[in-house]
Design an enzyme around this catalytic site. Sequence first.
Site, PDB file in Angstrom:
ATOM      1  N   SER A   1       0.892  -1.241  -0.006  1.00 32.18           N
ATOM      2  CA  SER A   1      -0.180  -0.037  -0.061  1.00 32.18           C
ATOM      3  C   SER A   1       1.033   1.141  -0.091  1.00 32.18           C
ATOM      4  O   SER A   1       2.077   1.323  -0.389  1.00 32.18           O
ATOM      5  CB  SER A   1      -1.015   0.022   1.311  1.00 32.18           C
ATOM      6  OG  SER A   1      -2.043   0.973   1.408  1.00 32.18           O
TER       7      SER A   1
ATOM      8  N   LYS B   1      -5.719   3.362  -2.312  1.00 34.19           N
ATOM      9  CA  LYS B   1      -4.833   2.731  -1.025  1.00 34.19           C
ATOM     10  C   LYS B   1      -5.712   2.570   0.155  1.00 34.19           C
ATOM     11  O   LYS B   1      -5.323   1.538   0.936  1.00 34.19           O
ATOM     12  CB  LYS B   1      -3.680   3.317  -0.951  1.00 34.19           C
ATOM     13  CG  LYS B   1      -2.753   3.395  -2.179  1.00 34.19           C
ATOM     14  CD  LYS B   1      -2.142   2.027  -2.649  1.00 34.19           C
ATOM     15  CE  LYS B   1      -1.093   1.827  -3.677  1.00 34.19           C
ATOM     16  NZ  LYS B   1      -0.735   0.491  -3.988  1.00 34.19           N
TER      17      LYS B   1
HETATM   18  C1  HXC Z   1      -3.791  12.369 -16.173  1.00 33.45           C
HETATM   19  C2  HXC Z   1      -3.809  10.478 -17.111  1.00 33.45           C
HETATM   20  C3  HXC Z   1      -2.399  10.315 -16.834  1.00 33.45           C
HETATM   21  C4  HXC Z   1      -1.626  11.247 -16.220  1.00 33.45           C
HETATM   22  C5  HXC Z   1      -3.083   8.438 -17.656  1.00 33.45           C
HETATM   23  N1  HXC Z   1      -4.081   9.118 -17.494  1.00 33.45           N
HETATM   24  N2  HXC Z   1      -2.048   9.114 -17.270  1.00 33.45           N
HETATM   25  N3  HXC Z   1      -4.634  11.294 -16.660  1.00 33.45           N
HETATM   26  N4  HXC Z   1      -2.308  12.337 -15.706  1.00 33.45           N
HETATM   27  N5  HXC Z   1      -0.355  11.379 -16.147  1.00 33.45           N
HETATM   28  C6  HXC Z   1      -5.508   8.985 -17.818  1.00 33.45           C
HETATM   29  C7  HXC Z   1      -5.764   8.804 -19.385  1.00 33.45           C
HETATM   30  O1  HXC Z   1      -5.754   9.884 -19.913  1.00 33.45           O
HETATM   31  C8  HXC Z   1      -6.960   7.842 -19.365  1.00 33.45           C
HETATM   32  O2  HXC Z   1      -8.319   8.655 -19.059  1.00 33.45           O
HETATM   33  C9  HXC Z   1      -7.067   6.985 -18.143  1.00 33.45           C
HETATM   34  O3  HXC Z   1      -6.095   7.744 -17.099  1.00 33.45           O
HETATM   35  C10 HXC Z   1      -6.502   5.743 -18.237  1.00 33.45           C
HETATM   36  O4  HXC Z   1      -5.288   5.961 -19.245  1.00 33.45           O
HETATM   37  P1  HXC Z   1      -4.671   4.444 -20.020  1.00 33.45           P
HETATM   38  O5  HXC Z   1      -3.477   4.862 -20.496  1.00 33.45           O
HETATM   39  O6  HXC Z   1      -5.745   4.248 -21.018  1.00 33.45           O
HETATM   40  O7  HXC Z   1      -4.826   3.457 -18.942  1.00 33.45           O
HETATM   41  P2  HXC Z   1      -3.830   2.027 -18.855  1.00 33.45           P
HETATM   42  O8  HXC Z   1      -3.301   1.800 -20.199  1.00 33.45           O
HETATM   43  O9  HXC Z   1      -4.627   0.990 -18.285  1.00 33.45           O
HETATM   44  O10 HXC Z   1      -2.674   2.796 -17.784  1.00 33.45           O
HETATM   45  C11 HXC Z   1      -2.987   2.619 -16.400  1.00 33.45           C
HETATM   46  C12 HXC Z   1      -2.314   4.002 -15.719  1.00 33.45           C
HETATM   47  C13 HXC Z   1      -0.860   3.852 -16.113  1.00 33.45           C
HETATM   48  C14 HXC Z   1      -2.326   3.879 -14.269  1.00 33.45           C
HETATM   49  C15 HXC Z   1      -2.898   5.101 -16.222  1.00 33.45           C
HETATM   50  O11 HXC Z   1      -0.106   4.984 -15.760  1.00 33.45           O
HETATM   51  C16 HXC Z   1      -0.160   2.631 -15.726  1.00 33.45           C
HETATM   52  O12 HXC Z   1      -0.297   1.759 -16.392  1.00 33.45           O
HETATM   53  N6  HXC Z   1       0.758   2.525 -14.838  1.00 33.45           N
HETATM   54  C17 HXC Z   1       1.482   1.407 -14.244  1.00 33.45           C
HETATM   55  C18 HXC Z   1       2.715   1.620 -13.607  1.00 33.45           C
HETATM   56  C19 HXC Z   1       2.863   2.655 -12.571  1.00 33.45           C
HETATM   57  O13 HXC Z   1       1.918   3.431 -12.538  1.00 33.45           O
HETATM   58  N7  HXC Z   1       3.431   2.506 -11.933  1.00 33.45           N
HETATM   59  C20 HXC Z   1       3.614   3.334 -10.572  1.00 33.45           C
HETATM   60  C21 HXC Z   1       3.693   2.611  -9.368  1.00 33.45           C
HETATM   61  S1  HXC Z   1       4.346   3.521  -8.286  1.00 33.45           S
HETATM   62  P3  HXC Z   1      -9.089   9.174 -20.321  1.00 33.45           P
HETATM   63  O14 HXC Z   1     -10.155  10.122 -19.670  1.00 33.45           O
HETATM   64  O15 HXC Z   1      -8.211  10.137 -21.168  1.00 33.45           O
HETATM   65  O16 HXC Z   1      -9.535   7.972 -20.912  1.00 33.45           O
HETATM   66  C22 HXC Z   1       2.949   3.665  -7.272  1.00 33.45           C
HETATM   67  C23 HXC Z   1       3.383   4.247  -5.796  1.00 33.45           C
HETATM   68  C24 HXC Z   1       1.935   4.387  -5.311  1.00 33.45           C
HETATM   69  O17 HXC Z   1       1.824   3.239  -7.253  1.00 33.45           O
HETATM   70  C25 HXC Z   1       2.300   5.421  -3.843  1.00 33.45           C
HETATM   71  C26 HXC Z   1       0.930   6.335  -3.791  1.00 33.45           C
HETATM   72  C27 HXC Z   1      -0.362   5.690  -3.800  1.00 33.45           C
END
Ligand code: HXC
Length: 300
Positions: A169, A187
């Site tokens: 988390s 979370k």
């Molecule tokens: C605003 C955003 C964005 C950003 C994506 N979106 N990135 N909005 N700012 N930087 C929006 C998109 O425009 C879209 O909305 C929606 O989110 C879905 O985006 P997709 O790219 O289609 O989704 P997907 O491919 O499933 O990607 C999921 C994701 C991506 C969460 C958005 O970032 C991802 O896959 N991340 C995985 C890796 C990751 O984030 N790791 C970090 C872990 S660190 P619309 O309206 O345009 O359709 C961590 C620490 C946590 O989690 C600590 C604190 C809680």
Amino acid sequence: MAGTASAVAPESYISKIWPQGIFENRVVFCTGGSGDICSSQVRALVYLGANACIVGRNEGKAERVAASIAKARPDAKVLGIGNIDVRKVESLEAAVSKCVSTLGGIDFVIAGAAGNFLVPLINLSTNAFKSVIDIDLMGSWNTAKAVMPYLLNSAAKYPGAGGRILFISATLHYTGGPLNTHGVVAKAGVDALSAQLAIELGPRGITSNVIAPGVVDGTEGERRLFQDARGEMMGKVPTGRLGTVKDVNNATVYLLSETGDFVNGSVQVVDGAAWRIGAQVGAGAEYPASVLVERKATKL
Ligand code: HXC
């Protein structure tokens, strides 16, 4: 495959106080297992005797990371399964079946898949909010649901030493803060889910706990969320440094080994007391410079 790359030095990811072999004949199943934190947790468990299955969205990455983890111990079996999206329970069930048929069962689970980004609430689309809730919260639920029969078997087979689930988390939701409404809400749900599993499955021998890392040096979370606030952040942590994967791994071994037998429904914060003084992005008055630029642009 990791090719000829040598094994990661154990002293970089686990303390010497844990005897090797404590996880012999145990299997760990881990979502988000290709990521910096979870892959290191699994590496530590494998080094100490476990076999493992890591799942992730990227097939090549899951296989490469699994091959690298397998170098932690001679004869270790580490399965890397890609194309698994924790938002789809059927996809997880398929991975769980493959893990069980290949490695013989599941004793420990690390639910670590997460997605995040920083964005002002006013610019957060409904789909963006849902994406993070779906990955972090629904993904945790889907994982728990898919592994539950095997955790129950493990708890019955190894009373006091099997059937354990650990959720990764965060600390942001203890105070709340701007730019991460989606992550904060997700979370908080993950913590509540873990507590419910502890309550309902405790009588069946399962333990469910949360690890809440602070900023962990050299990880994707640090790069994504803390960016240019890194130096500033380090100065604020009461313990005087950022966290390391080794810190998180030691807490993991504590919770999954005999030492964690009576620890159930707990949240183990591993952050050097950072959250207590609001040393999280958005939790204090200061924002990273990258966000201030966005703030000006959106006239918040
Ligand atoms: C605003 C955003 C964005 C950003 C994506 N979106 N990135 N909005 N700012 N930087 C929006 C998109 O425009 C879209 O909305 C929606 O989110 C879905 O985006 P997709 O790219 O289609 O989704 P997907 O491919 O499933 O990607 C999921 C994701 C991506 C969460 C958005 O970032 C991802 O896959 N991340 C995985 C890796 C990751 O984030 N790791 C970090 C872990 S660190 P619309 O309206 O345009 O359709 C961590 C620490 C946590 O989690 C600590 C604190 C809680």
